[in-house]
Write a protein that holds these residues in place. Structure first.
Motif, PDB file in Angstrom:
ATOM      1  N   UNK A 179      61.433  63.734 -32.167  1.00  0.00           N
ATOM      2  CA  UNK A 179      61.441  65.197 -32.188  1.00  0.00           C
ATOM      3  C   UNK A 179      62.106  65.774 -30.938  1.00  0.00           C
ATOM      4  N   UNK A 180      61.823  65.169 -29.792  1.00  0.00           N
ATOM      5  CA  UNK A 180      62.347  65.670 -28.516  1.00  0.00           C
ATOM      6  C   UNK A 180      63.712  65.084 -28.153  1.00  0.00           C
ATOM      7  N   UNK A 181      64.219  64.167 -28.990  1.00  0.00           N
ATOM      8  CA  UNK A 181      65.494  63.489 -28.724  1.00  0.00           C
ATOM      9  C   UNK A 181      65.451  62.742 -27.392  1.00  0.00           C
ATOM     10  N   UNK A 182      64.333  62.034 -27.189  1.00  0.00           N
ATOM     11  CA  UNK A 182      64.122  61.234 -25.984  1.00  0.00           C
ATOM     12  C   UNK A 182      63.734  59.823 -26.405  1.00  0.00           C
ATOM     13  N   UNK A 183      63.776  58.900 -25.457  1.00  0.00           N
ATOM     14  CA  UNK A 183      63.300  57.547 -25.757  1.00  0.00           C
ATOM     15  C   UNK A 183      61.776  57.547 -25.758  1.00  0.00           C
ATOM     16  N   UNK A 184      61.211  56.568 -26.427  1.00  0.00           N
ATOM     17  CA  UNK A 184      59.757  56.422 -26.460  1.00  0.00           C
ATOM     18  C   UNK A 184      59.230  56.180 -25.050  1.00  0.00           C
ATOM     19  N   UNK A 185      59.965  55.420 -24.264  1.00  0.00           N
ATOM     20  CA  UNK A 185      59.556  55.144 -22.879  1.00  0.00           C
ATOM     21  C   UNK A 185      59.493  56.428 -22.050  1.00  0.00           C
ATOM     22  N   UNK A 186      60.436  57.329 -22.255  1.00  0.00           N
ATOM     23  CA  UNK A 186      60.448  58.593 -21.513  1.00  0.00           C
ATOM     24  C   UNK A 186      59.248  59.447 -21.877  1.00  0.00           C
ATOM     25  N   UNK A 219      53.596  58.812 -30.473  1.00  0.00           N
ATOM     26  CA  UNK A 219      54.552  58.889 -29.365  1.00  0.00           C
ATOM     27  C   UNK A 219      55.969  58.670 -29.874  1.00  0.00           C
ATOM     28  N   UNK A 220      56.156  57.731 -30.791  1.00  0.00           N
ATOM     29  CA  UNK A 220      57.504  57.454 -31.284  1.00  0.00           C
ATOM     30  C   UNK A 220      58.064  58.634 -32.076  1.00  0.00           C
ATOM     31  N   UNK A 221      57.247  59.287 -32.888  1.00  0.00           N
ATOM     32  CA  UNK A 221      57.710  60.461 -33.628  1.00  0.00           C
ATOM     33  C   UNK A 221      57.980  61.628 -32.679  1.00  0.00           C
ATOM     34  N   UNK A 222      57.164  61.740 -31.634  1.00  0.00           N
ATOM     35  CA  UNK A 222      57.397  62.779 -30.635  1.00  0.00           C
ATOM     36  C   UNK A 222      58.723  62.543 -29.922  1.00  0.00           C
ATOM     37  N   UNK A 223      59.018  61.286 -29.633  1.00  0.00           N
ATOM     38  CA  UNK A 223      60.290  60.949 -28.994  1.00  0.00           C
ATOM     39  C   UNK A 223      61.461  61.363 -29.883  1.00  0.00           C
ATOM     40  N   UNK A 225      56.390  58.386 -23.098  1.00  0.00           N
ATOM     41  CA  UNK A 225      55.205  57.713 -22.549  1.00  0.00           C
ATOM     42  C   UNK A 225      55.065  57.976 -21.056  1.00  0.00           C
ATOM     43  N   UNK A 226      56.182  57.925 -20.329  1.00  0.00           N
ATOM     44  CA  UNK A 226      56.161  58.182 -18.889  1.00  0.00           C
ATOM     45  C   UNK A 226      55.721  59.617 -18.591  1.00  0.00           C
ATOM     46  N   UNK A 227      56.263  60.566 -19.343  1.00  0.00           N
ATOM     47  CA  UNK A 227      55.892  61.969 -19.132  1.00  0.00           C
ATOM     48  C   UNK A 227      54.411  62.192 -19.423  1.00  0.00           C
ATOM     49  N   UNK A 228      53.919  61.567 -20.481  1.00  0.00           N
ATOM     50  CA  UNK A 228      52.501  61.692 -20.808  1.00  0.00           C
ATOM     51  C   UNK A 228      51.647  61.060 -19.710  1.00  0.00           C
ATOM     52  N   UNK A 229      52.023  59.879 -19.254  1.00  0.00           N
ATOM     53  CA  UNK A 229      51.264  59.197 -18.205  1.00  0.00           C
ATOM     54  C   UNK A 229      51.231  60.038 -16.923  1.00  0.00           C
ATOM     55  N   UNK A 230      52.355  60.630 -16.575  1.00  0.00           N
ATOM     56  CA  UNK A 230      52.421  61.473 -15.378  1.00  0.00           C
ATOM     57  C   UNK A 230      51.511  62.692 -15.524  1.00  0.00           C
ATOM     58  N   UNK A 231      51.509  63.299 -16.698  1.00  0.00           N
ATOM     59  CA  UNK A 231      50.627  64.438 -16.953  1.00  0.00           C
ATOM     60  C   UNK A 231      49.169  64.005 -16.871  1.00  0.00           C
TER      61      UNK A 231
END
Length: 53
Positions: free
Chosen positions: A24-31, A18-22, A33-39
């Motif tokens: 890559x996407x230029x987002x926070x880790x929390x964001x 998740x942290x590496x994905x954040x 995680x939230x997007x994944x949880x919502x999905x």
């Protein structure tokens, strides 16, 4: 379909975390995680196994 969640999920799969994905996407880790949880809520189950490093 929740496209930000799909984008986050694909980035997690590509990078392996998740942290590496954040990064890559230029987002926070929390964001990411939230997007994944919502999905996951929309899909009705877990898509990624979370574990502490």
């Amino acid at each position: 379909m929740y496209f930000p969640g799909i984008e986050a999920f694909l980035a997690i799969v590509r990078t392996g975390s998740i942290s590496k994905a954040a990064d890559l996407l230029h987002l926070s880790q929390a964001t990411v995680s939230y997007r994944l949880k919502t999905l996951e809520q929309g899909m009705g189950g877990l898509l990624v196994e979370r574990r502490k490093a």
